[in-house]
Design an enzyme around this catalytic site. Structure first.
Site, PDB file in Angstrom:
ATOM      1  N   ILE A 663       0.820  -1.218   0.000  1.00 34.00           N
ATOM      2  CA  ILE A 663       0.000   0.000   0.000  1.00 34.00           C
ATOM      3  C   ILE A 663       0.849   1.260   0.000  1.00 34.00           C
ATOM      4  CG2 ILE A 663      -1.987  -1.070   1.115  1.00 34.00           C
ATOM      5  CD1 ILE A 663      -1.010   0.055   3.771  1.00 34.00           C
ATOM      6  N   SER A 668      12.514   4.482   2.756  1.00 30.39           N
ATOM      7  CA  SER A 668      12.961   3.565   3.803  1.00 30.39           C
ATOM      8  C   SER A 668      12.478   2.144   3.604  1.00 30.39           C
ATOM      9  CB  SER A 668      12.493   4.073   5.175  1.00 30.39           C
ATOM     10  OG  SER A 668      11.080   4.182   5.202  1.00 30.39           O
ATOM     11  N   LYS A 670       8.964  -0.684   2.051  1.00 37.61           N
ATOM     12  CA  LYS A 670       7.602  -0.897   1.582  1.00 37.61           C
ATOM     13  C   LYS A 670       6.670  -1.080   2.770  1.00 37.61           C
ATOM     14  CE  LYS A 670       8.478  -3.123  -2.902  1.00 37.61           C
ATOM     15  NZ  LYS A 670       8.262  -4.350  -3.708  1.00 37.61           N
ATOM     16  N   ASP A 789      10.577  15.192  11.067  1.00 40.84           N
ATOM     17  CA  ASP A 789      10.104  14.929   9.699  1.00 40.84           C
ATOM     18  C   ASP A 789       8.585  15.062   9.634  1.00 40.84           C
ATOM     19  OD1 ASP A 789      10.319  14.422   7.018  1.00 40.84           O
ATOM     20  OD2 ASP A 789      10.498  12.253   7.225  1.00 40.84           O
TER      21      ASP A 789
END
Length: 965
Positions: A663, A668, A670, A789
């Site tokens: 999805i 970094s 999957k 982040d």
């Protein structure tokens, strides 16, 4: 024998003394408890205030006189207290220090505050106080410090303030005053600090000339006060003045030489964003021997930059951008030992840069873009190893880029476009540790017919290798390792007849290895390791004379070409389970003839059957001893850690992970959607295999991301932080199992066709949820956490569009959050368009960096636009929004899918909050606790600070608007 009656009386007397000393609180304590009764304390900040103590001297925030136990100081910042100002505090006969900043005190400040006659220090900043300032404040005979900044006070500053007898500091920044600045303040002869910035004083009012009589003044801050006219000549009398900030007004005329010559103690002058014209003063500048920062940018200054100014020994920062200056830079700049920032973009300056610029000073930022400079780029710019930003676009620089810049390890940002530069880009340029490029390689690269070397390793480049690159017939070396390239290796590489090195290791390339590589006569170095390549190894590779071959850690299958099927090349093929060859550890090539094939198949069948039996046995063993594992303390899977009570195993997770269930995919790893046998759905992030350096070691940054995520989320429990169920790490595979968020991220909705599903009430709810999550990280964790982040793709949505903060791979535990402390970082983390300007510049992080990033998210929610878009040109979303905040262009800012006519007031309030959060000055950004408060007040419709920002914020242009130059 003693008299019994006497003993009884003695006992009762002693008991009365004990009772009075133990159970009777003194008078100051009773006054404090009375104040507590009138305050709301949802965070239990006053839990220690009770009747059990004889004095309040050990209570939270209280300090007493050691001899008399009288209360002398009350200090309760950030305590979430609300209610009216507690007047009973003024009954404390020895109270000299009262500080209650960043709370929720509301209502008006009562005139009875004049009863606090012993006060020397009063700080009520960052509250919700409103109404007029009480004129009785000036009757406090000993008051030295008065800080009422960041409230909602309105009306005028009382004329009675002229009667203060000992006041040294007056701070009224960011309120709603609408009258003029009273000239009567000049009667406070004891003043050292006068801060009136960012109030909506009436326009067409000048700086009071009477301020020249404040001879003890050291700091004068009048930014954003709607001031007009020239700088009064009387200010030259302020011989003790160290900081003068008159920026962001409508002042005009020239910068007066007489004023400059008089400010002999000045350290910092800020005059940017006014309407000054004429030349910079020369007479008197040489007297400013203490001047460290001079900012007169965004005016109409003409003429040349005075050499007298550039020769000042302590001058560290010189900002003169957006003027009409001309001529060359004084050579004296090269001799400066203090200069660290030189920002001169958007002028008409010309000539060569001073020879030796940067050789003696620790230069950090140089921006001379949009001028007419020519000649060579000085090789000395990074002599001290501190240069971080070098911006020189749109000039006429010529010659080669100095080789020394390729060794400048401190560089984080370089822009040299639109010049007349020639030669070769220094090879070290592409591998600078802090200079990580992103984006994709443009298709136009195929037009560089003579390109011989292209090295861009160790960056964050994405996308495919442009098909036009196969036209580069002179290419001899192509190194793209350690990036995030994807797609297939383009066909047509057979035209690279000059190629001798091809290094594409540690990317995301898929598909087959092109057989055309075997036709390249000079190729002797081939590294395609650490990708997702599949299929068989082309037999044509045997035509090459390779000194180095590495195809490890892919998904290759079939037989290894016989030339390489030996122990010498063993490490070249590891990590490809489907490969077979005559190498120990790999399945052997069948050397039998067809008559033995049946035997081979039988052998394979037996092998598979044995494997099945083994798997069944292991599974049985696992479930048999499941209860044993839970009851025996010393028996556990050290590689599997759970942080909550879970009803699934790693075996079930791994089994159900399928490429059909992917999805999301990022830098970094999957993310898979996994539906478990019990009907529960989880999200599983599988981190990419750790990138390795040339010497084969795992990159420390790769290791840190997993560990930080685990250490951070494993300890956090909050409704607006995504929940980490468990993790698995065996060195090669790293899995993080989260709660599943069915609606994806904010970015998935805002920047797609689903945008209209997010109406305004939903967006406001998302903003509140995300703000509460960040507020928890900053203010409520035992060791505060800075996310580093924050962006729309890292804020996830559940089935009811509740928002939760995710992705803590670069988060940091930072002690001292909220106290202005900063922690230095080794490299920039975060995403372009969301990074606070001071973080990108200093590499020092605190909670203000997150607040800037969250402000960008707020602007995304209001505008529906992305943080970075070609629509903005050289700007980002923050600068684009700031440039549109006038009556005529406001409709271009608001997302047209929103019902603006219905929610206009709320949308405008949140928009202004986003602008405040993205202020270029960290000190102007509110805390996350205050942001939560403001957003809640938007929903309640209260007339508080969250919705009543000064009109200054509608015209604000941050001092880094040119950060993209």
């Amino acid at each position: 024998m003693s008299n019994p009656l006497f003993l009884v009386l003695l006992f009762l007397f002693s008991l009365s003394l004990f009772s009075s000393s133990t159970f009777s609180l003194n008078q100051d304590g009773l006054f404090l408890l009375e104040a507590k009764l009138h305050l709301s304390d949802p965070s239990n900040s006053l839990s220690t205030w009770n009747h059990r103590d004889p004095t309040p001297c050990n209570w939270t925030g209280i300090h007493c006189n050691n001899l008399t136990s009288a209360v002398t100081s009350i200090n309760l910042p950030d305590s979430n207290l609300s209610g009216p100002f507690p007047t009973s505090l003024c009954r404390l006969s020895s109270l000299s220090y009262l500080s209650l900043p960043n709370n929720n005190l509301n209502s008006t400040l009562p005139s009875t505050i004049s009863a606090c006659t012993t006060l020397r220090h009063l700080n009520l900043s960052l509250n919700l106080l409103s109404g007029q300032l009480p004129s009785t404040l000036s009757t406090l005979p000993f008051l030295q410090t008065l800080d009422l900044s960041f409230n909602n006070f309105s009306g005028n500053i009382p004329q009675s303030f002229a009667n203060f007898q000992q006041l040294q500091t007056l701070i009224l920044v960011n309120n709603l005053f609408t009258d003029t600045i009273p000239s009567s303040l000049s009667n406070i002869s004891s003043l050292k600090q006068l801060h009136l910035a960012y109030n909506t004083f009436l326009s067409e009012a000048p700086i009071p000339t009477e301020f020249g009589s404040l001879v003890n003044l050291e700091n004068l801050w009048l930014s954003g006060c709607n001031l007009i006219g020239p700088i009064p000549v009387s200010l030259r009398k302020l011989v003790n003045l160290k900081n003068l900030d008159l920026s962001q007004n409508m002042l005009n005329g020239t910068i007066p030489e007489t004023v400059i010559s008089g400010l002999t103690s000045i350290v910092q002058i800020e005059l940017y964003q006014n309407s000054f014209s004429g030349e910079l003063p020369r007479v008197g500048v040489s007297n400013l021997t203490r001047l460290e920062r001079f900012d007169a940018s965004e005016n109409y200054l003409t003429g040349t930059i005075p050499g007298e100014l550039c020769r000042l020994k302590k001058l560290g920062s010189l900002n003169l951008y957006n003027n009409q200056l001309e001529g060359s830079l004084p050579e004296s700049l090269a001799s400066s030992e203090s200069l660290y920032m030189l920002v001169l973009f958007n002028n008409s300056l010309s000539g060569n840069l001073p020879t030796g610029l940067g050789s003696k000073s620790r230069l950090q930022m140089l921006d001379v873009s949009f001028n007419q400079f020519s000649g060579n780029i000085p090789a000395s710019l990074c002599s001290q190893g501190t240069l971080q930003e070098l911006l020189m676009i749109y000039n006429s620089f010529s010659g080669e880029i100095p080789e020394s810049l390729g060794n400048c390890l401190s560089l984080t940002r370089v822009r040299l476009g639109n010049n007349n530069l020639s030669g070769v880009v220094p090879s070290g340029f592409w591998g600078l540790p802090r200079n990580r490029f992103n984006g994709s390689i443009p298709e136009s690269i195929g037009s560089l017919n003579n390109l011989g070397v292209f090295v861009a390793s160790g960056n964050s480049l994405t996308g495919r290798i442009p098909s036009s690159m196969v036209k580069l017939s002179q290419l001899g070396r192509l190194v793209l390792r350690d990036n995030q390239f994807s797609g297939e290796i383009p066909h047509g590489v057979g035209d690279w007849k000059q190629l001798n090195e091809l290094d594409l290791a540690n990317n995301r390339f898929v598909g087959d290895i092109p057989s055309e590589l075997g036709t390249l006569p000079g190729l002797n170095f081939l590294d395609l390791s650490g990708n997702l390549l599949s299929g068989e190894i082309p037999m044509e590779l045997q035509n090459l004379k390779l000194n180095f071959l590495n195809l490890s850690n892919n998904q290759l299958s079939g037989e290894i070409p016989p030339l390489y099927a030996n122990e010498y090349f063993k490490d070249s093929f590891v990590g490809n389970p489907g490969l077979c060859g005559d190498i120990s550890g790999l399945c052997p090539i069948s050397g039998e003839k067809s008559k033995n094939k049946n035997f081979v198949w039988v052998f394979r069948f037996i092998f598979v059957l044995a494997g099945v039996v083994l798997v069944v046995g292991v599974a049985w063993f696992y479930f048999k001893f499941w209860n044993f594992k839970k009851t025996k303390k010393g028996f556990h899977l050290s590689k599997w850690r759970s942080f909550h009570k879970i009803a699934f195993s790693k075996f079930e997770i791994v089994k159900l992970m399928s490429e059909d269930n992917v999805i999301g995919s990022g830098s970094s790893g999957k993310v898979y959607k996994v539906v478990l046998s019990n009907g529960e759905t989880v999200a599983v992030k599988k981190l990419w295999g750790a990138k390795k350096t040339k010497n084969g070691n795992v990159d420390d940054h790769e290791k840190d991301g997993f560990e930080v995520e685990v250490d951070t989320l494993g300890k956090i429990r909050h409704k607006n932080i995504v929940r980490l169920w468990c993790c698995y790490n065996n060195g090669d595979s790293k899995l993080l199992v989260y709660e599943y968020m069915p609606n994806g991220s904010i970015a998935d909705f805002l920047h797609s066709s689903k945008k209209n599903l997010l109406d305004w009430p939903t967006r406001l709810k998302i903003a509140i949820d995300a703000a509460e999550g960040l507020s928890y990280l900053h203010h409520d964790c035992v060791v505060p956490i800075v996310h580093r982040d924050v962006k729309s793709s890292n804020i996830l949505l559940d089935e009811e569009f509740g928002a939760k903060i995710a992705d803590f791979g670069v988060a940091k535990f930072v002690r001292g959050v909220g106290n202005g402390t900063e922690e230095p970082m080794s490299m920039i983390a975060g995403s372009y368009g969301y990074i606070a300007p001071e973080y990108a510049y200093t590499l020092r992080v605190n909670e203000k960096s997150d607040i800037y990033s969250f402000g960008v998210v707020i602007l995304e929610l209001v505008t529906g636009k992305q943080a970075i878009d070609q629509e903005y040109g050289e700007k980002d979303l923050v600068k684009w929004v700031s440039s549109k905040l006038n009556e005529e262009e406001l409709d271009q800012v608001i997302d047209r899918t929103l019902d603006y006519s219905k929610y206009k007031e709320e949308i405008n309030k949140v928009l202004k909050l986003g602008i405040v959060c993205t202020s270029s000055l960290p000190i102007n950004r509110p805390s996350m606790r205050s942001v939560v408060k403001m957003l809640h007040e938007v929903t309640s419709g209260s007339k508080s600070r969250s919705g009543r920002f000064s009109p200054y914020y509608q015209e604000i242009v941050s001092d880094n608007d040119h950060s993209e130059s």
